[in-house]
Design a protein around this motif. Structure first.
Motif: not given
Length: 118
Positions: A85-86, A88-90, A92
């Motif tokens: 999740e981290r 993916d968010s980074t 993005d």
């Protein structure tokens, strides 16, 4: 848990067996070498228990060991999911603002160089 797992990693499980049955000696653990019948025989000899009681004790111990593995596997999945999740968010955030991502990477590299220089 499958006894094949215990047999394959006896060095780790031998220590756990010794914790469970403190009367087992280091020599016993070496002699057992992952053989369940040897373990049961040594426990029976050291504690004077009946064969069925020893088999029951070993089965319970295996159940607890399997429970430990399931807890560890669940935690590993949780950590993996959080990391994904981290990541993916980074990713993005970098795609939205590439210059900011490059500046952060440069800053991390700079700090890393200072730390490694010491």
């Amino acid at each position: 848990m499958n006894w094949d797992i215990v047999e394959g990693d006896w060095k780790q499980f031998g220590g756990k067996a010794k914790q469970q049955w403190a009367r087992l000696t280091d020599d016993d653990i070496q002699l057992i070498d992952g053989d369940r019948r040897q373990l049961e025989g040594k426990i029976q000899a050291r504690y004077g228990w009946a064969k069925d009681q020893v088999v029951d004790q070993v089965d319970r111990w295996l159940g607890r060991s399997a429970g430990d593995e399931q807890v560890i596997a669940a935690k590993a999945r949780e950590v993996g999911d959080t990391a994904q999740e981290r990541y993916d968010s980074t990713l993005d955030a970098i795609r939205r603002d590439p210059l900011k991502g490059m500046a952060i990477a440069a800053g991390i590299g700079f700090v890393g160089a200072i730390i490694l220089r010491r």
